[in-house]
Design a protein around this motif. Structure first.
Motif, PDB file in Angstrom:
ATOM      1  N   GLY A 185      -7.020   4.763  -2.897  1.00 38.94           N
ATOM      2  CA  GLY A 185      -8.188   5.274  -2.591  1.00 38.94           C
ATOM      3  C   GLY A 185      -8.594   5.000  -1.157  1.00 38.94           C
ATOM      4  N   PHE A 186      -7.966   4.423  -0.358  1.00 38.24           N
ATOM      5  CA  PHE A 186      -8.177   4.286   1.179  1.00 38.24           C
ATOM      6  C   PHE A 186      -6.861   4.205   1.915  1.00 38.24           C
ATOM      7  CE2 PHE A 186      -7.715   0.051  -1.032  1.00 38.24           C
ATOM      8  CZ  PHE A 186      -6.507  -0.517  -0.141  1.00 38.24           C
ATOM      9  N   PRO A 187      -7.078   4.777   3.262  1.00 41.91           N
ATOM     10  CA  PRO A 187      -5.785   4.662   4.023  1.00 41.91           C
ATOM     11  C   PRO A 187      -5.209   3.311   4.329  1.00 41.91           C
ATOM     12  CG  PRO A 187      -7.583   4.907   5.242  1.00 41.91           C
ATOM     13  CD  PRO A 187      -8.192   5.026   4.154  1.00 41.91           C
ATOM     14  N   PRO A 188      -3.779   3.517   4.727  1.00 41.03           N
ATOM     15  CA  PRO A 188      -3.362   2.028   4.988  1.00 41.03           C
ATOM     16  C   PRO A 188      -4.011   1.172   6.145  1.00 41.03           C
ATOM     17  CG  PRO A 188      -1.714   3.630   4.668  1.00 41.03           C
ATOM     18  CD  PRO A 188      -3.076   4.412   4.627  1.00 41.03           C
ATOM     19  N   LYS A 189      -4.521   1.763   6.946  1.00 43.60           N
ATOM     20  CA  LYS A 189      -5.270   1.310   8.151  1.00 43.60           C
ATOM     21  C   LYS A 189      -6.548   0.606   7.732  1.00 43.60           C
ATOM     22  CE  LYS A 189      -7.728   5.328   9.837  1.00 43.60           C
ATOM     23  NZ  LYS A 189      -7.913   6.073  10.909  1.00 43.60           N
ATOM     24  N   ALA A 190      -6.926   0.768   6.561  1.00 43.78           N
ATOM     25  CA  ALA A 190      -8.135   0.100   6.099  1.00 43.78           C
ATOM     26  C   ALA A 190      -8.041  -0.863   5.079  1.00 43.78           C
ATOM     27  CB  ALA A 190      -9.130   1.304   5.516  1.00 43.78           C
ATOM     28  N   PHE A 191      -6.800  -1.260   4.995  1.00 50.23           N
ATOM     29  CA  PHE A 191      -6.237  -2.389   3.935  1.00 50.23           C
ATOM     30  C   PHE A 191      -7.037  -3.784   4.102  1.00 50.23           C
ATOM     31  CE2 PHE A 191      -3.562  -5.888   3.164  1.00 50.23           C
ATOM     32  CZ  PHE A 191      -3.492  -5.879   1.820  1.00 50.23           C
ATOM     33  N   PRO A 208      -1.367  -2.773  -3.490  1.00 48.68           N
ATOM     34  CA  PRO A 208      -0.947  -2.744  -2.092  1.00 48.68           C
ATOM     35  C   PRO A 208      -0.066  -3.963  -1.700  1.00 48.68           C
ATOM     36  CG  PRO A 208      -3.337  -2.360  -2.163  1.00 48.68           C
ATOM     37  CD  PRO A 208      -2.800  -2.943  -3.580  1.00 48.68           C
ATOM     38  N   HIS A 209       1.133  -3.723  -0.917  1.00 47.27           N
ATOM     39  CA  HIS A 209       1.714  -4.815  -0.391  1.00 47.27           C
ATOM     40  C   HIS A 209       0.949  -5.921   0.296  1.00 47.27           C
ATOM     41  CE1 HIS A 209       4.953  -7.146   1.506  1.00 47.27           C
ATOM     42  NE2 HIS A 209       5.796  -6.780   0.781  1.00 47.27           N
ATOM     43  N   PRO A 210       0.922  -7.123  -0.042  1.00 49.41           N
ATOM     44  CA  PRO A 210       0.197  -8.071   0.609  1.00 49.41           C
ATOM     45  C   PRO A 210       0.282  -8.219   2.166  1.00 49.41           C
ATOM     46  CG  PRO A 210       1.588  -9.006  -0.844  1.00 49.41           C
ATOM     47  CD  PRO A 210       1.795  -7.780  -0.986  1.00 49.41           C
ATOM     48  N   SER A 211       1.445  -8.251   2.514  1.00 47.88           N
ATOM     49  CA  SER A 211       1.623  -8.049   3.954  1.00 47.88           C
ATOM     50  C   SER A 211       2.050  -6.797   4.705  1.00 47.88           C
ATOM     51  CB  SER A 211       3.136  -8.975   4.340  1.00 47.88           C
ATOM     52  OG  SER A 211       2.692 -10.343   3.624  1.00 47.88           O
ATOM     53  N   TYR A 212       2.612  -5.788   4.172  1.00 47.51           N
ATOM     54  CA  TYR A 212       2.893  -4.634   4.444  1.00 47.51           C
ATOM     55  C   TYR A 212       2.194  -3.286   4.056  1.00 47.51           C
ATOM     56  CZ  TYR A 212       6.905  -7.208   6.290  1.00 47.51           C
ATOM     57  OH  TYR A 212       7.612  -7.946   7.118  1.00 47.51           O
ATOM     58  N   ALA A 213       1.084  -3.404   3.523  1.00 46.48           N
ATOM     59  CA  ALA A 213       0.108  -2.568   3.231  1.00 46.48           C
ATOM     60  C   ALA A 213      -0.038  -1.497   4.286  1.00 46.48           C
ATOM     61  CB  ALA A 213      -1.203  -2.818   2.432  1.00 46.48           C
TER      62      ALA A 213
END
Length: 258
Positions: A185-191, A208-213
């Protein structure tokens, strides 16, 4: 049951109900595969649970008479294993595989076209903290795996999944920006704005991956068998992205030679 020096026995509720219902009464016993929560590893293939683990990829029932001969699993009081007497007196067994073995997932990934696996080890110069982790690629480019199976935390960098728990591993997948946003529900850059919404140590959940989301990677800690259809779908996306990268690189190399 032995209680101190006394052997005790009693009539259970099932015996009472069975006397009332007759042939309408059925006994279904439970069977457990692996459980990282309880610290129970995968059963040996020769045990009753091991036989059921091979028969059933998902939680399901098996007629007790169809199980066949097997041996009793080691008993350590975290789980009461099946034995011949229990199976003989049951009509059916409900087996819960619980977790998918890392080797089974690896074989699933390697079955995809053109996939190669790199197993981190001392021999190939990998850091000791990563030994045993698996990295999957399409083609000779080793810069970006499309999937990984890791069993270790990286101190100071990647500890949120708590992979130091006994038998716990994490599957990581390159989802791409579009699928990542569709799923979360959100883009990777907003993780980073949403990091606090997730418990990264939670089992059997797409996160989401905790380090590479921020690079559009998702992850699943200890996926259960019911997750396999979704894993196959996401693997197809990740594999297609890796294949496209490989083909683009091959075209560039051809163009440069010409």
């Amino acid at each position: 049951m032995t209680m101190g020096t006394t052997e005790v026995s009693w009539v259970g509720a099932g015996a009472i109900v069975a006397s009332l219902l007759g042939d309408r009464y059925a006994v279904i016993v439970g069977s457990l595969g692996a459980s990282p929560t309880l610290g129970i590893g995968a059963p040996a293939a020769s045990t009753y649970e091991g036989v059921l683990q091979q028969k059933l990829g998902l939680p399901g029932y098996v007629r007790a008479s169809d199980i066949g001969p097997a041996r009793r699993r080691e008993h350590d009081y975290r789980y009461f294993p099946l034995d011949q007497v229990t199976v003989d007196h049951a009509d059916a067994v409900l087996h819960i595989p619980t977790g998918v073995d890392a080797a089974v997932l690896a074989a699933r990934i390697l079955a995809l076209p053109g996939v190669e696996q790199v197993l981190a080890s001392k021999e190939n110069g990998s850091p000791e903290a990563a030994w045993g982790d698996r990295f999957f690629y399409v083609g000779p480019d080793r810069r970006q795996p499309f999937a990984t199976i890791v069993e270790h935390d990286v101190p100071g960098f990647d500890e949120a999944s708590e992979l130091d728990r006994p038998g716990v591993f994490r599957l990581n997948l390159d989802l791409g920006r579009a699928e990542f946003e569709r799923v979360f529900g959100f883009p990777p850059k907003a993780f980073e704005e949403h990091r606090g919404d997730f418990d990264f140590a939670r089992l059997d959940t797409l996160l989401p991956h905790p380090s590479y989301a921020r690079y559009a990677f998702g992850s699943i800690v200890m996926p259960g068998p019911q997750m396999l259809p979704e894993i196959d779908r996401l693997l197809a996306i990740a594999h297609a992205r890796a294949t496209e990268r490989h083909e683009r690189a091959a075209r560039r190399t051809t163009d440069q030679r010409e």
